[in-house]
Design an enzyme around this catalytic site. Structure first.
Site, short mmCIF file in Angstrom:
data_model
loop_
_atom_site.label_atom_id
_atom_site.label_comp_id
_atom_site.label_asym_id
_atom_site.label_seq_id
_atom_site.Cartn_x
_atom_site.Cartn_y
_atom_site.Cartn_z
N HIS A 57 -6.11 -6.48 -1.52
CA HIS A 57 -5.13 -5.56 -1.07
C HIS A 57 -4.15 -6.13 -0.08
CE1 HIS A 57 -4.20 -1.27 -0.90
NE2 HIS A 57 -4.12 -1.14 0.64
N SER A 90 1.02 -1.40 -0.03
CA SER A 90 -0.07 -0.02 -0.13
C SER A 90 0.87 1.43 -0.04
CB SER A 90 -1.01 -0.09 1.16
OG SER A 90 -1.94 0.59 0.93
N ASP A 127 -8.86 -5.51 -5.36
CA ASP A 127 -8.66 -4.45 -4.80
C ASP A 127 -8.86 -3.16 -5.44
OD1 ASP A 127 -7.28 -2.55 -2.97
OD2 ASP A 127 -5.40 -3.04 -3.55
#
Lengths: 510, 510
Positions: free
Chosen positions: B465, B192, B440
């Site tokens: 994710h 991320s 995601d």
């Protein structure tokens, strides 16, 4: 703790690392071709008289003071100067390139004229020329005035290479958008410190610059990457290659100076022998002048004069039986010509330092004191000079005393690398030319081998500091013409490749 | 000018762009596999009970506050936390790799445990594992305390991605030297925001990291590179692919909520239907909860539970004739199970936000307010949600009111690029894996195509994710096992190449 004056003295006189970058100092070394541009330049571009400024327009960009910090003060802005020459540009639709000169440790006044490589080649490339002034130099000074900006380390703190690169990134991005030239390839170029910035810019901002020409950029002269005596070893080699006896005379001269200086009237005699404009206050003063002269001659050992040969011819041409010190003086006369006096403030020709404005000198000294810690030193037997090891401790003391700043000697290699450069870049990065002339002592810290197909080293055995990016002249030797041609061909190849990619790709992620 | 409370409300509730990065928020979404680690974590690593910390050692590095500035305040230091696991390391002489986890917008407490990819693969690579905490998170806070550090924009100003990358550069350089591991290849990895940092680190510091694994890193979700509705379009697609009627029900539900809310007792009825823990104060509150639930379910649509299917099964499984709002509630119950009440502070399971500590939330909100301006928005007909265009003006007002900071929405693309990424990187850079799971919503801002031989995209249609960098489990589906294997093989290839270069090269410039 040394006091401010001692610190200054240390910074300006004892260490020769401080005045030795800069591409165009040679203007002051009695080379008529480059002309005494600085003398006419004054402080503003408009004041120039010798150079035709018709094609150049001056602009200011409202620049952010601190790109990497979000304190309220970071949002302060200042006017950053840049110069545009659009005479030759093919226009945004033609995908013609944009050449960006990454300003160095001087105002733009002289660089725009001196970096003739740009204007010489603009017609062929139909290139737009942009010259960006480095923050804290020329008129691109924050806080309203040089006095305010240079007041202390709180106002000088924003003066760093990373901020300068981000400045260039912002201005280029803005200009490309403003000119609808998003599809035009940008090639950055610069010399010496400006050459370092050009290569670092390509490495850090590949999305903004497609290629870089880094002329005489000693990006490896940091930390322990190369031996600290590399600079003076090249100076020594230059003189030795010119003439072995010249080299021997210089090598012995320091002891002769010391021997004379310890006599009761020694400094007076030395002042007379060397016709100094004011009486010498120490032998170090004289030795500093001479070191500076020899270093400058090597760094700017340009055709057709070749100042190293000029000096050596003077030294060796003195009548037989002349003392070593008389021979050394004969070298000075050969270089400067017959003058009423030599060295010092009243001299017609001063040391390299005087080429720069006091503000520029102060700027570069700040940079040396903060991050551009180039560890130039000498051992006992490795050069034609007396030993003078690099002394980080003294530098730190002086920088603290003078600027209130502590040098970060490891920062440049942490931020930009340098160690094991071939391993690091052989499969990373592309489109950089590292150009050098091996007579330039700074070439010892340059990249002298091809790293990959497109990160290449182009050097000449006879060339010197930034020679390739100066204006071409009909009398240029073939090796210099050939070096410049190689550079132009490589850049043309980058642009062709860029445009070929452009026509075969589409979409946002391509 | 909005006031502080309104600003807060805007930042935390209305915009869902603020809590939606982060790799390991799924821990709070009722997935037993990851466990409620946060609840046990407390504020310090030592407090952990469920995870075996035997192999991990905690250290602090004395870090410079501002790397790009030389003001006296810039030299202030703080203690930056990092964790080392040397159990599997082959040692400096073996040229075994060093895996560095580039910390993200959370303290290290949870990441070290959750990023199981590291520990899972350390034995195979004989790798040294290093986890570095991001400045201003966890205990790595300047100015002595979180209270001081978060006081205002003067103390928060040093909180930026460029400073974080330079932190990592300094710590890695220090550790390599300290461990005599200069010859060991460093591979950085993160997920991320931490994945963005990993890829940017490889691009900006190739001399320090030889490769990067960037998991679910939406480096293209800036400025205008991708459409602003990309995030919610993927959420919508996930639900639609699960079940068309589920998608239709959700799509209609917003109007049903609005219709009810305008009735005089509408909010009371809605509070009853949805069994909220406290009475709703606005329909927006309910809609915000639901948007957050659906987005979280899509972002963390992990096997074996697949929360999107879970919710849709609840919605579609409600008895025929049930109202749309009852069906929506049935989806909530299917996800959370039967609870006394849902949503709000008294709820057993709270929204994603509550997964983070208040300090972490505050930290990420600062980052969004300064530079991480991810323009997530929605139009009228492009998603299953009501329109909510990205509104830079409101964001700016809120950020000024709450933090006294003005966002720089163009900075990330200026500093790190993103536009035309394939053109820019196809002949520049190497050794980056961009991994994504297409369920995601952030994958829409990820790199989904190979850029060159060694800058590659590895994605799975069913993944979500950061799934690939979580711990492997015997029940993992084959496509996930296969994705992880591909990543491991590519990294192994980099390391083999690195070591092969090492044995064939020598000398300082190689």
């Amino acid at each position: 703790m040394v006091n401010r004056k001692e610190a200054l003295s240390l910074l300006f006189i004892t260490w020769h690392l401080l005045f030795l970058t800069g591409c165009f100092s040679a203007t002051n070394l009695n080379f008529p071709r480059l002309g005494m541009v600085r003398k006419n330049a004054g402080k503003s571009l408009e004041a120039k008289t010798q150079f035709d400024w018709t094609d150049f327009q001056i602009f200011n960009y409202t620049q952010t003071l601190d790109h990497f910090n979000y304190r309220p003060e970071s949002y302060t802005t200042f006017q950053q100067r840049y110069v545009v020459n659009s005479r030759y540009w093919g226009g945004a639709n033609s995908s013609s390139p944009i050449f960006v000169y990454t300003g160095d440790e001087a105002g733009l006044d002289i660089d725009v004229e001196a970096a003739g490589f740009f204007t010489d080649n603009a017609p062929r490339f139909k290139a737009l020329l942009i010259y960006i002034e480095h923050r804290y130099y020329g008129t691109s000074v924050p806080f309203g005035s040089t006095e305010e900006a240079f007041q202390n380390s709180s106002t000088l703190g924003y003066f760093s290479s990373a901020q300068a690169l981000a400045d260039y990134a912002e201005i280029i991005t803005y200009l490309k958008k403003n000119l609808s030239a998003e599809n035009c390839p940008v090639i950055v170029a610069g010399g010496s410190y400006g050459g370092m910035l050009a290569s670092w810019f390509r490495l850090k901002y590949p999305h903004i610059a497609y290629g870089a020409l880094a002329s005489s950029a000693p990006i490896l002269y940091f930390e322990d990457i190369i031996p600290e005596d590399a600079y003076y070893s090249v100076v020594t080699r230059d003189f030795r290659e010119s003439n072995e006896s010249c080299y021997n005379t210089i090598r012995q001269s320091w002891f002769e100076i010391d021997k004379m200086a310890i006599l009761s009237n020694g400094l007076t005699v030395l002042s007379q022998i060397f016709k100094t404009c004011s009486p010498l206050e120490s032998s170090q003063e004289l030795k500093g002048y001479l070191e500076s002269l020899y270093s400058g001659a090597a760094q700017y050992d340009f055709p057709p004069q070749y100042p190293v040969d000029t000096i050596c011819n003077g030294i060796d041409g003195a009548p037989p039986g002349k003392s070593i010190l008389s021979r050394i003086f004969a070298g000075i006369v050969a270089f400067y010509g017959e003058l009423d006096c030599y060295f010092g403030e009243k001299s017609q020709y001063q040391s390299q330092e005087s080429f720069y404005t006091p503000e520029e000198l102060d700027g570069w000294h700040w940079q040396v004191c903060s991050e551009m810690v180039i560890p130039i030193g000498r051992g006992s037997n490795d050069t034609m000079f007396q030993a003078q090891p690099f002394d980080l401790k003294s530098l730190t003391e002086a920088c603290q005393a003078y600027y209130g700043v502590i040098p970060r000697p490891h920062w440049i290699t942490t931020e930009y690398g340098g160690h094991n450069i071939k391993s690091v870049l052989q499969r990373f990065g592309s489109n950089i030319i590292f150009s050098n002339g091996l007579r330039d002592p700074y070439s010892s810290g340059g990249v002298l081998q091809n790293i990959s197909d497109s990160i290449v080293a182009i050097y000449t055995a006879q060339g010197a500091h930034c020679l390739d990016i100066l204006s071409a002249s009909p009398n240029d030797p073939t090796w210099l013409v050939s070096q410049r041609n190689s550079e132009v061909e490589i850049i043309a190849g980058w642009i062709a490749q860029y445009n070929s990619n452009l026509t075969t790709s589409s979409g946002n992620q391509t």
